[in-house]
Structure formats: C-alpha cells, structure tokens
Design a protein around this motif. Structure first.
Motif, PDB file in Angstrom:
ATOM      1  N   MET A   1      33.327  43.925  45.072  1.00  0.00           N
ATOM      2  CA  MET A   1      34.647  43.395  44.762  1.00  0.00           C
ATOM      3  C   MET A   1      34.972  43.491  43.272  1.00  0.00           C
ATOM      4  SD  MET A   1      36.239  42.541  47.428  1.00  0.00           S
ATOM      5  CE  MET A   1      36.039  42.125  49.144  1.00  0.00           C
ATOM      6  N   LEU A   2      33.932  43.505  42.444  1.00  0.00           N
ATOM      7  CA  LEU A   2      34.183  43.521  41.010  1.00  0.00           C
ATOM      8  C   LEU A   2      34.909  44.786  40.584  1.00  0.00           C
ATOM      9  CD1 LEU A   2      30.779  42.095  39.682  1.00  0.00           C
ATOM     10  CD2 LEU A   2      32.990  40.945  39.746  1.00  0.00           C
ATOM     11  N   PHE A  79      39.206  32.701  39.827  1.00  0.00           N
ATOM     12  CA  PHE A  79      39.257  34.152  40.027  1.00  0.00           C
ATOM     13  C   PHE A  79      38.408  34.871  38.992  1.00  0.00           C
ATOM     14  CE2 PHE A  79      41.009  38.292  39.015  1.00  0.00           C
ATOM     15  CZ  PHE A  79      41.061  38.897  40.261  1.00  0.00           C
ATOM     16  N   GLN A  82      34.699  34.475  40.078  1.00  0.00           N
ATOM     17  CA  GLN A  82      34.341  35.177  41.307  1.00  0.00           C
ATOM     18  C   GLN A  82      35.506  36.036  41.769  1.00  0.00           C
ATOM     19  OE1 GLN A  82      33.013  32.291  44.192  1.00  0.00           O
ATOM     20  NE2 GLN A  82      31.354  31.549  42.923  1.00  0.00           N
ATOM     21  N   PRO A  83      35.798  37.141  41.074  1.00  0.00           N
ATOM     22  CA  PRO A  83      36.956  37.969  41.441  1.00  0.00           C
ATOM     23  C   PRO A  83      36.775  38.612  42.809  1.00  0.00           C
ATOM     24  CG  PRO A  83      35.614  39.064  39.777  1.00  0.00           C
ATOM     25  CD  PRO A  83      35.072  37.671  39.914  1.00  0.00           C
ATOM     26  N   SER A  84      37.774  38.434  43.665  1.00  0.00           N
ATOM     27  CA  SER A  84      37.749  38.984  45.015  1.00  0.00           C
ATOM     28  C   SER A  84      39.160  38.945  45.572  1.00  0.00           C
ATOM     29  CB  SER A  84      36.799  38.197  45.923  1.00  0.00           C
ATOM     30  OG  SER A  84      37.266  36.872  46.075  1.00  0.00           O
ATOM     31  N   VAL A  85      39.336  39.566  46.716  1.00  0.00           N
ATOM     32  CA  VAL A  85      40.629  39.520  47.396  1.00  0.00           C
ATOM     33  C   VAL A  85      40.965  38.088  47.792  1.00  0.00           C
ATOM     34  CG1 VAL A  85      41.892  40.263  49.444  1.00  0.00           C
ATOM     35  CG2 VAL A  85      40.438  41.896  48.221  1.00  0.00           C
ATOM     36  N   LEU A  86      39.963  37.336  48.270  1.00  0.00           N
ATOM     37  CA  LEU A  86      40.197  35.945  48.653  1.00  0.00           C
ATOM     38  C   LEU A  86      40.594  35.108  47.444  1.00  0.00           C
ATOM     39  CD1 LEU A  86      40.139  33.656  50.699  1.00  0.00           C
ATOM     40  CD2 LEU A  86      37.693  33.407  50.253  1.00  0.00           C
ATOM     41  N   ALA A  87      39.935  35.304  46.310  1.00  0.00           N
ATOM     42  CA  ALA A  87      40.277  34.535  45.109  1.00  0.00           C
ATOM     43  C   ALA A  87      41.690  34.856  44.641  1.00  0.00           C
ATOM     44  CB  ALA A  87      39.266  34.825  43.994  1.00  0.00           C
ATOM     45  N   THR A 130      38.845  36.838  56.287  1.00  0.00           N
ATOM     46  CA  THR A 130      38.733  36.426  54.893  1.00  0.00           C
ATOM     47  C   THR A 130      38.989  34.925  54.807  1.00  0.00           C
ATOM     48  OG1 THR A 130      39.539  38.572  54.142  1.00  0.00           O
ATOM     49  CG2 THR A 130      39.584  36.777  52.551  1.00  0.00           C
TER      50      THR A 130
END
Length: 234
Positions: A1-2, A79, A82-87, A130
């Motif tokens: 995800m990063l 975010f 923990q950068p991600s689509v969910l964040a 997700t």
C-alpha cells in the motif's frame, strides 16, 4: 500500500487545509438554509459550487477555522502513519463528519445528503472487503438505527414530544456501517458522556431544559473510533 501513497507526510498539511474547507462548506450550507433553501443535496451542491467559484477568500471565524483544522489533524496523522485505501476512505469520512458537526451545531439538522451517502459508503467498503466485515456493518447500521428509534418512541410516549431527530439516528447507522457492532456501543457511550459533560459544565441547570444538538458529539466520537487506533499506538 505504501507505493500507492509515496508522500504520506503530505497528509498532515493537507488535513489542515481540508479542515478549514469543511468549516467553510458547512457555514455556506447553513447560510443557504437560513435564506430558505431546501435541506437536500441540491443545497449542498450549491454551497460547494459557491465556494469553488468564489473569487475572494472565504471569511471564517478564527476560532472555528482553527478548531476544524486541528480536529481533522488526527485523521491526517492516521493516514500518515498507516497509508492505505482504507485510511484514505476514513479521512474522507472524517471530513463528512466534521461538516455534519458544524452544520448541526449551527442549525440543529443533519442533512440526508451527507448521512445517507456516508452510510452507503461504509457498507460498500465492507462489501468490498475493506474495513469491517459486511455482516458486522449491516448489523451495526440496523441495530444502531433501531435502538435510537426505539428510545425516541418511548420518550414520545412518555413526554408527548420527540426527543431525538431522525438525522441523529441515520448518523448512528452510518457510524455502525463504518465501525461495526463491537465498536458502536463504545462510540454511543462516549458521545452521551461528552454531551452530559457539555451540558453540566457549559450552562448548568438552564441547559438541561433546552434541546442541544447531539450530532457534533456523535461525529467526534465516531471519528475517534475511525482513526483513533493508529494515533493512540503512535
């Protein structure tokens, strides 16, 4: 995800700007409603268009601008950690909650144009795998709405008047879709405690006899449930 978010540190200054923008959008919506506009999606879109097409800077109360900018910072920090689509989705949800909180604080209403899309977004994320499980999201959304509706019906039967707006019930359903049934009771408890403390410390006995907007307390408790984990760990 990063790899999807190569510069997560930009989330912090971006969240400050978004916080001010949420405050401006909410106040523009409140202004249009005060002028007689309908409480619907068209008014929300008109408020957004007015902000985008306005040439001069929007003038906001300094305290509100700072408060909203700071209030959205934990979502940006979550975010960044923990950068991600969910964040990223949770950050957008926190923006919607902030707009709802400001609108409810000023005119005591929670427009369906924000609460219902927020609920469906949570359910769709759960359906896509997700966030929380789909059955948890559906159960929490339904149970949260039914619980508050039942409490309000009992209050109406006892006092002869409504005690809670339908927007609060829909907001709880939306939070349930995002958080699931395990987290939702804690969010409701935190919102109730915060509201009671606000009444007790803010105006004492006089405010006990008046209606207060419950949406801001629900919004901030729900946002804490959304992004609180990574921030607390940090």
């Amino acid at each position: 995800m990063l790899n999807l978010f190569p510069w997560p540190w930009l989330a912090l200054p971006f969240s400050l700007v978004c916080g001010v923008g949420c405050a401006a959008l909410a106040l523009e919506y409140v202004r249009l409603v005060a002028q007689g506009a309908e409480i619907d999606g068209d008014t929300l879109r008109a408020a957004l268009a007015a902000l985008c097409l306005r040439r001069e800077p929007v003038r906001l109360p300094g305290g509100l601008a700072v408060f909203c900018a700071v209030a959205l910072t934990p979502a940006g920090l979550s975010f960044a950690l923990q950068p991600s689509v969910l964040a990223a989705a949770q950050f957008v949800a926190c923006c919607a909650l902030l707009v709802l909180a400001v609108i409810d604080a000023h005119c005591r209403l929670l427009p369906d144009a924000l609460t219902l899309p927020l609920m469906w977004a949570g359910l769709l994320l759960a359906w896509a795998g997700t966030g929380v499980a789909l059955h948890d999201a559906v159960l929490a959304a339904a149970a949260g709405y039914v619980l508050l509706r039942g409490i309000d019906l009992a209050y109406q039967a006892w006092h002869g008047r409504t005690g809670m707006g339908g927007g609060d019930m829909k907001l709880v359903a939306a939070l349930g879709a995002w958080l699931g049934w395990e987290v939702l009771p804690g969010v409701l408890l935190a919102a109730c405690i915060a509201a009671v403390l606000f009444v007790f410390l803010g105006a004492g006995r006089q405010l006990w006899r008046t209606a207060i907007p419950f949406g801001p307390f629900l919004a901030f408790a729900g946002a804490s449930g959304l992004v609180g984990g990574p921030v607390v760990q940090f």
